[in-house]
Write a protein that holds these residues in place. Structure first.
Motif, short mmCIF file in Angstrom:
data_model
loop_
_atom_site.label_atom_id
_atom_site.label_comp_id
_atom_site.label_asym_id
_atom_site.label_seq_id
_atom_site.Cartn_x
_atom_site.Cartn_y
_atom_site.Cartn_z
N GLU A 1 62.11 37.57 13.27
CA GLU A 1 62.63 36.24 13.31
C GLU A 1 61.33 35.06 12.22
O GLU A 1 61.18 34.48 12.78
CB GLU A 1 61.90 35.80 15.09
CG GLU A 1 61.80 34.75 15.36
CD GLU A 1 61.43 34.97 16.76
OE1 GLU A 1 60.79 34.02 17.91
OE2 GLU A 1 61.03 35.76 17.58
N ALA A 2 60.26 35.98 12.08
CA ALA A 2 59.59 36.08 11.65
C ALA A 2 59.35 34.90 10.49
O ALA A 2 59.17 34.20 9.75
CB ALA A 2 57.87 36.53 10.95
N GLY A 3 60.58 36.59 9.68
CA GLY A 3 61.37 36.14 8.14
C GLY A 3 62.26 34.53 8.16
O GLY A 3 61.64 33.21 7.53
N ALA A 4 63.20 34.42 9.29
CA ALA A 4 63.61 33.22 9.61
C ALA A 4 63.32 31.83 10.06
O ALA A 4 63.08 31.10 9.05
CB ALA A 4 64.55 33.53 10.73
N GLN A 5 62.18 31.87 11.03
CA GLN A 5 60.71 30.98 11.00
C GLN A 5 60.28 29.79 9.64
O GLN A 5 60.37 28.99 9.35
CB GLN A 5 59.98 31.29 11.64
CG GLN A 5 59.28 30.43 12.38
CD GLN A 5 57.70 30.87 13.08
OE1 GLN A 5 57.28 31.28 13.69
NE2 GLN A 5 57.88 29.64 14.76
N LYS A 6 59.98 31.02 8.86
CA LYS A 6 59.11 30.78 7.72
C LYS A 6 60.15 29.78 6.36
O LYS A 6 60.62 29.22 6.14
CB LYS A 6 58.87 31.78 6.77
CG LYS A 6 57.80 32.29 7.03
CD LYS A 6 57.39 33.79 6.13
CE LYS A 6 55.84 34.63 7.21
NZ LYS A 6 55.25 35.85 6.42
N ILE A 7 61.51 30.20 6.45
CA ILE A 7 62.66 29.98 6.03
C ILE A 7 62.91 28.50 6.25
O ILE A 7 62.87 27.46 6.03
CB ILE A 7 63.76 30.94 5.99
CG1 ILE A 7 63.76 32.02 4.91
CG2 ILE A 7 65.19 29.50 4.70
CD1 ILE A 7 64.66 33.23 4.94
N VAL A 8 63.33 28.96 7.83
CA VAL A 8 63.37 27.20 8.24
C VAL A 8 62.43 26.19 8.22
O VAL A 8 62.57 25.08 7.90
CB VAL A 8 63.68 26.97 10.05
CG1 VAL A 8 64.12 25.86 10.82
CG2 VAL A 8 65.19 28.09 10.23
N THR A 9 60.74 26.50 8.97
CA THR A 9 60.03 25.99 8.57
C THR A 9 60.17 25.56 7.13
O THR A 9 59.40 24.30 6.77
CB THR A 9 58.19 26.75 8.90
OG1 THR A 9 59.21 27.37 9.69
CG2 THR A 9 57.68 25.10 8.97
#
Length: 328
Positions: free
Chosen positions: A288-296
């Motif tokens: 989730e943290a990695g996906a959140q960084k990419i989306v942000t």
């Protein structure tokens, strides 16, 4: 082009191998927080630094060119282009609220950010993001008037109203997020003080609090969501009426002309809200943290970079104005 998913995955693996999730890795005596960003090998950090530096410079140039074009070309002194120039000015500050610090972290060994610096970034990033939502709604309202009320457009969307709408967007955006900033800043933070993000985001910040504060979390969630979803619903309602009006136009050429006046704005809305909505509808996962960084990254860095291209490539008047600037 850099594959962010593979880079983030490799960084995530390297991060675990370095035991950076160990709460004893960073001392509690650290003044402020540690923005982990993209913890990769030094070589990948330098590649990311160069890539995002180029993106940042091009974003400043692209949005700055639109501001200059509107300022210097009297044909563009209309509400639509005044709103666009203000939107470009907003995008410059929006990307500046995160990228310079992210670039510095790529070259830093400590990756620390002070307590006040973290909350200042939090405030400006979300205030500018909220202001962007309000601007997108106002720009949709402008297109609605131009297409659905063309005869009344000059008398409704006057210069005075346009300025009032611009000021309202800025003031509302910057007042709105004072409440969550004040609430979260009063909490006590424990543990490693390590934020698994490249910016100070309320989610990772609340995860570092010494004790859970469900009421504050709920309040911040509501306050943060309203400036996102209310303008979105307004934009959807506005374009529903625009679509109905366009479909009533008898000629195909008339329909194409009507769609062309709002096509660029629709593309920008789709890019921004399409990426932001992923944060609310995506299922939780181990990455989730990695996906959140990419989306942000997409809605805070990539979208401001693409916006000048979208508005200039799809708008003949803007292309002509930009050509004049480049030829001088």
């Amino acid at each position: 082009m850099i594959d962010f998913h593979s880079v983030t995955s490799s960084c995530f693996i390297a991060y675990r191998q370095m035991n950076m999730f160990n709460p004893n890795h960073h001392s509690n005596s650290t003044a402020g927080f540690i923005l982990l960003g993209f913890p990769c090998s030094r070589e990948i950090q330098i590649i990311l630094f160069i890539f995002f530096l180029i993106i940042y410079i091009l974003t400043l140039l692209g949005n700055g060119s639109i501001i200059c074009a509107v300022h210097r070309n009297k044909r563009l002194h209309s509400p639509m282009y005044i709103l666009l120039a203000n939107f470009s000015f907003l995008e410059i500050w929006y990307v500046t609220s995160t990228v310079p610090n992210m670039l510095a972290n790529f070259l830093s060994n400590t990756k620390t950010i002070s307590f006040s610096g973290c909350f200042i970034q939090f405030y400006f990033f979300f205030s500018l993001g909220g202001t962007e939502c309000f601007f997108l709604a106002v720009m949709a309202f402008d297109r609605f008037l131009a297409i659905c009320r063309p005869l009344h457009y000059p008398t409704i969307m006057t210069g005075h109203l346009c300025i009032n709408l611009v000021v309202s967007c800025w003031v509302t955006g910057f007042l709105w997020f004072l409440v969550p900033i004040i609430l979260i800043s009063q909490l006590s933070f424990c543990g490693s003080k390590a934020i698994d993000h490249f910016l100070c985001d309320p989610g990772p910040l609340l995860a570092l609090t010494c004790t859970r504060a469900p009421l504050i979390e709920f309040t911040c969630s509501i306050v943060n969501s309203l400036p996102l979803f209310i303008p979105f619903l307004f934009i959807m309602g506005t374009y529903t009426m625009v679509l109905r009006a366009v479909l009533r136009v008898p000629s195909a050429a008339g329909r194409r002309k009507a769609f062309s006046t709002c096509g660029s704005h629709l593309a920008v809305v789709s890019l921004f809200y399409g990426s932001v909505m992923v944060m609310y509808v995506k299922p939780t996962s181990g990455h989730e943290a990695g996906a959140q960084k990419i989306v942000t990254l997409f809605y805070s860095v990539v979208t401001p970079f693409l916006n000048p291209l979208i508005y200039s490539l799809r708008n003949k008047d803007m292309k002509d104005a930009l050509r004049k600037i480049l030829s001088t």
